[in-house]
Design a protein around this motif. Structure first.
Motif, PDB file in Angstrom:
ATOM      1  N   LEU A  70      -3.106   3.688  -2.598  1.00 24.40           N
ATOM      2  CA  LEU A  70      -1.328   4.195  -2.410  1.00 24.40           C
ATOM      3  C   LEU A  70      -1.397   4.133  -3.774  1.00 24.40           C
ATOM      4  O   LEU A  70      -0.494   5.169  -3.977  1.00 24.40           O
ATOM      5  CB  LEU A  70      -1.462   3.189  -1.341  1.00 24.40           C
ATOM      6  N   ALA A  71      -1.492   3.790  -4.944  1.00 24.29           N
ATOM      7  CA  ALA A  71      -1.192   3.982  -6.273  1.00 24.29           C
ATOM      8  C   ALA A  71      -1.971   5.057  -6.711  1.00 24.29           C
ATOM      9  O   ALA A  71      -0.838   5.528  -7.439  1.00 24.29           O
ATOM     10  CB  ALA A  71      -1.273   3.379  -7.058  1.00 24.29           C
ATOM     11  N   ALA A  72      -2.934   5.615  -6.493  1.00 29.14           N
ATOM     12  CA  ALA A  72      -3.140   7.187  -7.032  1.00 29.14           C
ATOM     13  C   ALA A  72      -2.846   8.337  -6.382  1.00 29.14           C
ATOM     14  O   ALA A  72      -2.462   9.447  -6.826  1.00 29.14           O
ATOM     15  CB  ALA A  72      -4.529   7.269  -6.643  1.00 29.14           C
ATOM     16  N   ASP A  73      -1.909   8.271  -5.378  1.00 28.43           N
ATOM     17  CA  ASP A  73      -1.240   9.380  -4.479  1.00 28.43           C
ATOM     18  C   ASP A  73       0.572   9.475  -4.703  1.00 28.43           C
ATOM     19  O   ASP A  73       1.216   9.988  -4.555  1.00 28.43           O
ATOM     20  CB  ASP A  73      -1.940   9.598  -3.325  1.00 28.43           C
ATOM     21  N   PHE A  74       0.614   8.388  -4.395  1.00 30.49           N
ATOM     22  CA  PHE A  74       2.418   8.054  -3.896  1.00 30.49           C
ATOM     23  C   PHE A  74       3.003   7.561  -4.602  1.00 30.49           C
ATOM     24  O   PHE A  74       2.864   7.056  -5.445  1.00 30.49           O
ATOM     25  CB  PHE A  74       2.264   6.869  -2.849  1.00 30.49           C
ATOM     26  N   HIS A  75       4.537   7.454  -4.661  1.00 33.86           N
ATOM     27  CA  HIS A  75       5.221   7.212  -5.529  1.00 33.86           C
ATOM     28  C   HIS A  75       5.936   5.830  -4.467  1.00 33.86           C
ATOM     29  O   HIS A  75       7.611   6.534  -4.001  1.00 33.86           O
ATOM     30  CB  HIS A  75       6.462   8.317  -5.281  1.00 33.86           C
ATOM     31  N   ILE A  76       5.565   5.104  -4.404  1.00 34.68           N
ATOM     32  CA  ILE A  76       6.011   3.779  -3.561  1.00 34.68           C
ATOM     33  C   ILE A  76       7.382   3.067  -4.820  1.00 34.68           C
ATOM     34  O   ILE A  76       7.534   2.390  -5.034  1.00 34.68           O
ATOM     35  CB  ILE A  76       5.235   3.163  -3.145  1.00 34.68           C
ATOM     36  N   ARG A  77       8.472   3.124  -3.777  1.00 31.03           N
ATOM     37  CA  ARG A  77       9.509   2.805  -4.753  1.00 31.03           C
ATOM     38  C   ARG A  77       9.748   1.674  -4.395  1.00 31.03           C
ATOM     39  O   ARG A  77      11.239   1.020  -4.983  1.00 31.03           O
ATOM     40  CB  ARG A  77      11.029   3.448  -4.115  1.00 31.03           C
ATOM     41  N   ALA A  78       9.615   0.879  -3.313  1.00 32.09           N
ATOM     42  CA  ALA A  78       9.491  -0.526  -2.887  1.00 32.09           C
ATOM     43  C   ALA A  78       8.770  -1.052  -1.805  1.00 32.09           C
ATOM     44  O   ALA A  78       7.871  -0.248  -1.280  1.00 32.09           O
ATOM     45  CB  ALA A  78      10.985  -0.934  -2.057  1.00 32.09           C
ATOM     46  N   CYS A  79       8.150  -2.493  -1.688  1.00 27.10           N
ATOM     47  CA  CYS A  79       7.125  -2.618  -0.659  1.00 27.10           C
ATOM     48  C   CYS A  79       7.549  -4.452  -0.708  1.00 27.10           C
ATOM     49  O   CYS A  79       8.627  -4.790  -1.253  1.00 27.10           O
ATOM     50  CB  CYS A  79       6.481  -2.668  -1.997  1.00 27.10           C
ATOM     51  N   LYS A  80       6.822  -4.508   0.395  1.00 25.17           N
ATOM     52  CA  LYS A  80       7.460  -5.790   1.415  1.00 25.17           C
ATOM     53  C   LYS A  80       6.072  -6.628   1.376  1.00 25.17           C
ATOM     54  O   LYS A  80       4.934  -5.641   1.852  1.00 25.17           O
ATOM     55  CB  LYS A  80       8.309  -5.984   2.474  1.00 25.17           C
ATOM     56  N   THR A  81       5.460  -7.672   1.584  1.00 29.13           N
ATOM     57  CA  THR A  81       5.298  -8.880   1.791  1.00 29.13           C
ATOM     58  C   THR A  81       5.102  -9.724   3.585  1.00 29.13           C
ATOM     59  O   THR A  81       6.473  -9.894   3.406  1.00 29.13           O
ATOM     60  CB  THR A  81       4.077  -9.516   1.037  1.00 29.13           C
ATOM     61  N   GLY A  82       4.549 -10.172   4.144  1.00 27.07           N
ATOM     62  CA  GLY A  82       4.556 -10.433   5.344  1.00 27.07           C
ATOM     63  C   GLY A  82       3.425 -11.167   4.980  1.00 27.07           C
ATOM     64  O   GLY A  82       3.144 -11.859   4.421  1.00 27.07           O
ATOM     65  N   MET A  83       2.534 -11.568   6.621  1.00 26.61           N
ATOM     66  CA  MET A  83       1.477 -12.000   6.810  1.00 26.61           C
ATOM     67  C   MET A  83       0.514 -11.772   6.003  1.00 26.61           C
ATOM     68  O   MET A  83       0.159 -11.149   5.467  1.00 26.61           O
ATOM     69  CB  MET A  83       0.852 -11.676   8.471  1.00 26.61           C
ATOM     70  N   LEU A  84      -0.037 -12.987   5.783  1.00 24.69           N
ATOM     71  CA  LEU A  84      -0.951 -13.055   3.834  1.00 24.69           C
ATOM     72  C   LEU A  84      -2.548 -13.895   4.215  1.00 24.69           C
ATOM     73  O   LEU A  84      -3.220 -14.102   3.401  1.00 24.69           O
ATOM     74  CB  LEU A  84      -0.362 -13.271   2.297  1.00 24.69           C
ATOM     75  N   ALA A  85      -2.357 -14.934   5.196  1.00 32.94           N
ATOM     76  CA  ALA A  85      -2.996 -15.412   5.644  1.00 32.94           C
ATOM     77  C   ALA A  85      -3.643 -17.111   4.663  1.00 32.94           C
ATOM     78  O   ALA A  85      -4.064 -17.677   5.034  1.00 32.94           O
ATOM     79  CB  ALA A  85      -4.666 -14.097   5.381  1.00 32.94           C
ATOM     80  N   ASP A  86      -4.222 -16.594   3.884  1.00 30.89           N
ATOM     81  CA  ASP A  86      -4.185 -17.326   3.260  1.00 30.89           C
ATOM     82  C   ASP A  86      -4.603 -16.923   1.435  1.00 30.89           C
ATOM     83  O   ASP A  86      -4.070 -15.999   1.342  1.00 30.89           O
ATOM     84  CB  ASP A  86      -6.435 -18.010   3.611  1.00 30.89           C
ATOM     85  N   LYS A  87      -4.713 -18.489   0.956  1.00 26.64           N
ATOM     86  CA  LYS A  87      -5.157 -18.519  -0.771  1.00 26.64           C
ATOM     87  C   LYS A  87      -5.647 -16.999  -1.419  1.00 26.64           C
ATOM     88  O   LYS A  87      -5.377 -16.439  -2.401  1.00 26.64           O
ATOM     89  CB  LYS A  87      -6.027 -19.515  -1.665  1.00 26.64           C
ATOM     90  N   GLU A  88      -7.031 -16.903  -0.984  1.00 28.06           N
ATOM     91  CA  GLU A  88      -7.678 -15.978  -1.391  1.00 28.06           C
ATOM     92  C   GLU A  88      -6.683 -14.772  -1.093  1.00 28.06           C
ATOM     93  O   GLU A  88      -6.984 -13.796  -2.395  1.00 28.06           O
ATOM     94  CB  GLU A  88      -8.761 -15.658  -0.517  1.00 28.06           C
ATOM     95  N   HIS A  89      -6.572 -14.332   0.120  1.00 31.44           N
ATOM     96  CA  HIS A  89      -6.180 -13.410  -0.350  1.00 31.44           C
ATOM     97  C   HIS A  89      -4.506 -13.188  -1.036  1.00 31.44           C
ATOM     98  O   HIS A  89      -3.798 -12.145  -1.292  1.00 31.44           O
ATOM     99  CB  HIS A  89      -5.014 -12.602   1.489  1.00 31.44           C
TER     100      HIS A  89
END
Length: 273
Positions: A70-89
């Motif tokens: 995504l970083a290579a192509d788009f201009h992302i102006r905001a992001c959000k996190t939700g379910m992240l599962a575990d410490k490693e993720h």
């Protein structure tokens, strides 16, 4: 040629096969709020309105590759996190968020599904507190999630206020403690902004079990509005109106905790004080 002028937003979360929460709710919200939505899938779930039957984390290296793509192509102006599962993720998400510029980060600290299934391993909580929260522009916990993060019971309005200040001390700029789990007559959310301003957002409480994905939808709307250039304060207030309308204007899907209505008209009777 015009490139990347359309507001773009990404959700970093788990997939809900039932469509009511997770990445699916986020993408529906992005579409409803007139931004182009993308996704970085952290985990898959076998899920419906009755609960989560199973979950499967995505390999961490593949999560990282999604960030790079995504970083290579788009201009992302905001992001959000939700379910992240575990410490490693959580750790790989933190690492990649430091490497890329995806704009302001809205953290929805998803821990428990509506049916009671755990969506975050306990050892990941400390990692979220120490590593993810300092990156957050906005944090949107409900009362049970805030209790886990601050390690205190939240029973009163005063408790909600104190929890918000405690969370801000962890490095979060702006905090919204959602009051849907309280026993108040109104559904009241407490907001603490980076500049020290505070206010309550109140709406009538709707007696319904069709609230699957409310947290995802609320936080996604904040991200969408920030991507369009709204201030954090404006984005939070718009999200409150949007989620209230999505709950009030019911749709009828499934046998259990049904989803909210993502094509609803935002409510106009939110009290800000």
């Amino acid at each position: 040629m015009t490139i990347n002028q359309t507001p773009q937003v990404v959700t970093i979360a788990g997939s809900d096969s039932g469509g009511g929460a997770g990445i699916q709710a986020d993408l529906k919200t992005f579409q409803a709020r007139d931004v182009f939505g993308m996704s970085i899938v952290v985990a898959l779930t076998a899920q419906n309105t009755l609960g989560v039957q199973s979950s499967l984390p995505i390999p961490c290296d593949f999560v990282a590759e999604q960030f790079d793509s995504l970083a290579a192509d788009f201009h992302i102006r905001a992001c959000k996190t939700g379910m992240l599962a575990d410490k490693e993720h959580v750790q790989v998400v933190v690492q990649k968020l430091k490497e890329v510029d995806f704009g302001p980060l809205i953290v929805d600290p998803v821990m428990i599904a509506k049916g009671g299934h755990s969506l975050l391993k306990r050892e990941a909580v400390d990692c979220i507190k120490k590593e993810l929260l300092p990156l957050a522009t906005v944090l949107t916990p409900n009362i049970p999630e805030a209790e886990v993060l601050v390690q205190q019971d939240i029973k009163t309005s005063e408790d909600m206020i104190q929890a918000a200040y405690d969370l801000q001390q962890m490095g979060v700029k702006n905090v919204v403690i959602k009051g849907g789990h309280s026993s108040d007559i109104l559904a009241k959310d407490f907001v603490l902004l980076e500049n020290g301003e505070t206010f309550w957002m109140s709406s009538k409480r709707i007696e319904t079990i069709k609230t699957h994905g409310t947290g995802d939808t609320f936080s996604s709307c904040i991200a969408a509005e920030i991507a369009k250039g709204k201030s954090v304060k404006e984005a939070i207030q718009i999200a409150k109106s949007f989620i209230q309308g999505a709950i009030e204007q019911e749709i009828f899907v499934g046998h259990g905790h049904g989803p909210t209505n993502h094509w609803a008209i935002p409510a106009q009777d939110i009290l800000i004080d």
